[in-house]
Design a protein around this motif. Sequence first.
Motif, short mmCIF file in Angstrom:
data_model
loop_
_atom_site.label_atom_id
_atom_site.label_comp_id
_atom_site.label_asym_id
_atom_site.label_seq_id
_atom_site.Cartn_x
_atom_site.Cartn_y
_atom_site.Cartn_z
N ALA A 181 4.61 7.46 3.22
CA ALA A 181 4.19 6.05 3.16
C ALA A 181 5.21 5.16 3.88
O ALA A 181 4.84 4.28 4.66
CB ALA A 181 4.05 5.61 1.70
N PHE A 182 6.48 5.42 3.65
CA PHE A 182 7.50 4.54 4.25
C PHE A 182 7.69 4.83 5.73
O PHE A 182 8.04 3.94 6.50
CB PHE A 182 8.78 4.58 3.42
CG PHE A 182 8.57 3.84 2.12
CD1 PHE A 182 8.68 2.45 2.08
CD2 PHE A 182 8.17 4.50 0.97
CE1 PHE A 182 8.41 1.74 0.92
CE2 PHE A 182 7.90 3.80 -0.21
CZ PHE A 182 8.03 2.42 -0.23
N GLU A 183 7.42 6.08 6.13
CA GLU A 183 7.39 6.38 7.57
C GLU A 183 6.30 5.53 8.24
O GLU A 183 6.50 4.96 9.32
CB GLU A 183 7.12 7.87 7.80
CG GLU A 183 7.05 8.23 9.28
CD GLU A 183 6.67 9.70 9.52
OE1 GLU A 183 7.02 10.56 8.70
OE2 GLU A 183 6.01 9.94 10.55
N ILE A 242 10.15 -3.58 1.71
CA ILE A 242 10.77 -4.09 0.47
C ILE A 242 9.68 -4.36 -0.57
O ILE A 242 9.80 -3.98 -1.75
CB ILE A 242 11.59 -5.37 0.73
CG1 ILE A 242 12.83 -5.04 1.57
CG2 ILE A 242 11.99 -6.05 -0.58
CD1 ILE A 242 13.60 -6.24 2.07
N GLU A 243 8.63 -5.03 -0.14
CA GLU A 243 7.52 -5.39 -1.04
C GLU A 243 6.93 -4.12 -1.71
O GLU A 243 6.76 -4.07 -2.93
CB GLU A 243 6.44 -6.09 -0.20
CG GLU A 243 5.35 -6.76 -0.96
CD GLU A 243 5.78 -8.04 -1.66
OE1 GLU A 243 6.70 -8.73 -1.16
OE2 GLU A 243 5.20 -8.33 -2.72
N ILE A 244 6.64 -3.12 -0.89
CA ILE A 244 6.01 -1.90 -1.43
C ILE A 244 7.01 -1.12 -2.29
O ILE A 244 6.66 -0.60 -3.36
CB ILE A 244 5.42 -1.03 -0.31
CG1 ILE A 244 4.34 -1.81 0.47
CG2 ILE A 244 4.82 0.27 -0.87
CD1 ILE A 244 3.76 -1.08 1.68
N LEU A 250 -1.30 6.06 0.31
CA LEU A 250 -0.42 7.23 0.14
C LEU A 250 0.39 7.09 -1.15
O LEU A 250 0.52 8.04 -1.93
CB LEU A 250 0.50 7.39 1.35
CG LEU A 250 -0.21 7.74 2.69
CD1 LEU A 250 0.75 7.57 3.87
CD2 LEU A 250 -0.77 9.16 2.64
N VAL A 251 0.92 5.88 -1.37
CA VAL A 251 1.69 5.64 -2.60
C VAL A 251 0.77 5.79 -3.82
O VAL A 251 1.12 6.43 -4.81
CB VAL A 251 2.34 4.23 -2.60
CG1 VAL A 251 2.96 3.91 -3.96
CG2 VAL A 251 3.39 4.11 -1.50
N HIS A 252 -0.41 5.21 -3.72
CA HIS A 252 -1.35 5.26 -4.85
C HIS A 252 -1.73 6.71 -5.18
O HIS A 252 -1.70 7.14 -6.34
CB HIS A 252 -2.58 4.43 -4.50
CG HIS A 252 -3.72 4.57 -5.46
ND1 HIS A 252 -3.60 4.28 -6.81
CD2 HIS A 252 -5.01 4.99 -5.28
CE1 HIS A 252 -4.76 4.51 -7.40
NE2 HIS A 252 -5.63 4.94 -6.49
N LEU A 312 -3.15 -1.07 10.19
CA LEU A 312 -3.79 0.12 9.60
C LEU A 312 -2.75 1.09 9.01
O LEU A 312 -2.97 1.69 7.95
CB LEU A 312 -4.66 0.81 10.66
CG LEU A 312 -5.67 1.83 10.16
CD1 LEU A 312 -6.54 1.27 9.05
CD2 LEU A 312 -6.55 2.31 11.32
N ASP A 313 -1.60 1.21 9.67
CA ASP A 313 -0.54 2.09 9.15
C ASP A 313 -0.05 1.60 7.78
O ASP A 313 0.23 2.40 6.89
CB ASP A 313 0.66 2.12 10.11
CG ASP A 313 0.39 3.04 11.31
OD1 ASP A 313 -0.30 4.05 11.14
OD2 ASP A 313 0.90 2.73 12.41
N VAL A 314 0.07 0.29 7.64
CA VAL A 314 0.53 -0.28 6.37
C VAL A 314 -0.54 -0.05 5.29
O VAL A 314 -0.24 0.35 4.16
CB VAL A 314 0.83 -1.79 6.51
CG1 VAL A 314 1.15 -2.40 5.16
CG2 VAL A 314 1.98 -2.01 7.49
#
Length: 294
Positions: free
Chosen positions: A120-122, A142-144, A74-76, A66-68
């Motif tokens: 997002a990365f946190e 890395i992917e994101i 968040l990025v979007h 769920l965090d991912v």
Amino acid sequence: MPEIDDYLLEKKKLIDQALLECLPPAGASKVGDAMRYSIAAGGKRLRPILCLAAASVLGSPEMEILDVACSLELVHTYSLIHDDLPAMDDSDLRRGIASCHVAFGEAIAVLAGDGLLTLAFEKVARYGIKNNRAEQAALIAIEIAQAAGLNGMIGGQELDLTAEGKTLSLPEIERIAALKTGALITASIMSGAIAAGAGKHELATLNSFAASIGKAFQIVDDLLDQKGTAAELGKPVDADQQRAKATLPALIGAEAAQDRADLLYQEALSKLDTINSDTGLLSELAYRLVYRNK
Ligand code: IPE
Ligand code: IPE
Ligand code: MG
Ligand code: MG
Ligand code: MG
């Protein structure tokens, strides 16, 4: 109501709740409130849903990631806040309410976007720690990062802006769609698949499935800009023509652009055939992404 609509509603609720919980408390700072404002405005939450769906198709518990899933939204949402700024698309309506910079001012909106991207990365790192999956978390980061970065969404946004007022070729326009929109949609599916421990073949197959759907998604966004309503879309219509954006409907017409989206959808579906699990959920989601009215 078809089962897939129940699924979409249920997952959207789950994601909405998780997103609000990871944001700073209301009233703590202007930037925090602006982050909350743009997230709480809603949206279809398709990227996190794709992430959860890819994991669940491959047999992994969705609560674990769920965090991912949240990190993708968040990025979007950050990308939408910046996309609407006067220096970019200069759009004053988003998700049915005033765009972030209209409500909070440009400086706060820039920072709110930065805040969402950083958070997002946190969240990706927290997924790794909570579930003892440091390696998957690193691969997902890395992917994101690559999808959102210069060789993905940022690069696509640059090309989109520099293409304003120009006539591009069909492959050039599709490249912009693939980068600015397809890359993050692909990362959404890939991160779910990585979390589920997908093998090489599954990863490659899902990657090309997602790339086709991602391009089709942007073509449909461009079509809706022509034929949708602001009330339904929650954003201005006819904005692309006003800014002389290089879009597929502008180049080849709405009908041919719809044909192209149909073909990309068919192409995407055919790729799922070689995966050894029940991918029905992904094909139904693909249908909902391509054949949508908002
Ligand atoms: C809009 O994305 C911007 C594009 C990348 C085409 P969505 O259509 O997913 O917008 P929300 O999240 O539902 O508001
Ligand atoms: C946006 O494309 C792509 C992003 C990376 C945000 P658009 O500029 O067409 O998206 P809308 O129509 O404003 O939502
Ligand atoms: Mg734009
Ligand atoms: Mg825009
Ligand atoms: Mg658009």
